[in-house]
Design an enzyme around this catalytic site. Structure first.
Site, mmCIF file in Angstrom:
data_model
loop_
_atom_site.group_PDB
_atom_site.id
_atom_site.type_symbol
_atom_site.label_atom_id
_atom_site.label_comp_id
_atom_site.label_asym_id
_atom_site.label_seq_id
_atom_site.Cartn_x
_atom_site.Cartn_y
_atom_site.Cartn_z
ATOM 1 N N SER A 104 0.815 -1.162 -0.034
ATOM 2 C CA SER A 104 0.034 -0.055 0.103
ATOM 3 C C SER A 104 0.943 1.256 -0.097
ATOM 4 C CB SER A 104 -1.053 0.063 1.170
ATOM 5 O OG SER A 104 -1.889 0.866 0.976
ATOM 6 N N ASP A 229 -9.359 -5.950 -4.773
ATOM 7 C CA ASP A 229 -8.943 -4.957 -4.083
ATOM 8 C C ASP A 229 -9.990 -3.896 -4.085
ATOM 9 O OD1 ASP A 229 -7.538 -2.734 -2.823
ATOM 10 O OD2 ASP A 229 -5.699 -3.135 -3.492
ATOM 11 N N HIS A 257 -7.326 -5.870 -0.539
ATOM 12 C CA HIS A 257 -6.317 -4.995 -0.475
ATOM 13 C C HIS A 257 -5.170 -5.498 0.296
ATOM 14 C CE1 HIS A 257 -4.054 -1.223 -0.817
ATOM 15 N NE2 HIS A 257 -4.213 -1.232 0.512
#
Length: 279
Positions: A104, A229, A257
């Protein structure tokens, strides 16, 4: 505990037994970097799986994350936030190299390390991650991410400076985007997350996250995407990939995610393949 035990049982079924000599010979050094509000703790499954087959694993807390002693209000710049990683890379002997893995917003952290220490990075792995580079600044990429989330109020001034933590709230990361993750990991996130520092001075942000074509191009990159995601949408990830095409692209089915929670064995398997190919 039961989830992790299941990981090991599945791993035993899918991996050939190796002798201790072979394990030592295959050892790679993975450096795992978390995203906003998370910490080194989020890698507990993947780190354990990697270590179980003989790899060396370093999972770091960025400033004001995990068990790092600073509070978010004490971190005044992105340079301070990513300092645990840059200090670690600086301390590595010149002849050593690592596999950097960023999840991320952790993609920004490993990009900074790539720029500063390209000779110490065998390959950089972006796991559903922000991937800034010479063709777009980290600040511009962050603003684009916020816009694609649709979280920014429409009546804000065009020059309104929003941080990633203004776009994604504590509640968001502890539930809705973990839709395929085990409930134990969702609870772990709720209990372990900390507020992340906000970096609203975009001019300073850009100065501290400059990426050159020379250094950026020295490091091989692999991008890994989860197919379900809901936080970092597929179109946005493909847009980043088009801006800075990686050496390889992988997609993991059945993942949200947080691939380290929802599909830890598949992510581990991808990292194994990458280590054999690029280390």
């Amino acid at each position: 505990m039961f989830v992790l035990l299941g990981c090991f049982l599945d791993l035993r079924e899918t991996q050939l037994t190796r002798g201790s000599e072979n394990l030592r010979r295959m050892e790679r050094h993975f450096v795992l970097v978390h995203g906003v509000m998370h910490g080194a703790w989020c890698w507990y499954k993947v780190a354990t799986l990697l270590q179980s087959v003989g790899h060396k694993v370093t999972s770091l807390d960025m400033a004001a994350s995990g068990i790092h002693p600073k509070q978010a209000s004490e971190v005044n710049s992105y340079r301070e936030y990513v300092e645990p990683l840059t200090q670690f890379m600086k301390a590595l002997p010149s002849h050593e190299s690592v596999i950097l893995v960023g999840h991320s917003a952790g993609g920004g952290c490993i990009s900074v390390a790539m720029e500063q220490f390209p000779e110490k990075v065998s390959v950089a792995v972006f796991v559903a991650a922000l991937m800034p580079g010479p063709n777009i600044t980290f600040a511009a990429l962050t603003k684009e991410f916020i816009q694609q989330l649709g979280k920014a109020p429409s009546n804000e001034r065009p020059d309104k400076k929003l941080s990633s933590t203004e776009a994604v709230t504590w509640h968001d990361l502890s539930g809705p985007y973990n839709q395929l993750s085990p409930p134990e990991d969702v609870m772990l996130s709720k209990l372990s997350m900390r507020p992340s520092p906000s970096f609203n001075d975009y001019e300073l942000f850009d100065k501290q996250t400059t990426f050159t074509k020379e250094n950026f191009g020295k490091v091989r990159r692999v991008y890994i995407m989860g197919d379900q995601d809901m936080l970092m949408k597929e179109d946005f990830q493909k847009w980043m990939i088009e801006l800075h095409p990686p050496n390889e692209f992988k997609k993991i089915d059945g993942s949200d995610h947080f691939l380290m929670f929802s599909t830890p064995i598949q992510l581990f398997s991808c990292l194994q393949d990458i280590s054999h190919k690029y280390y």
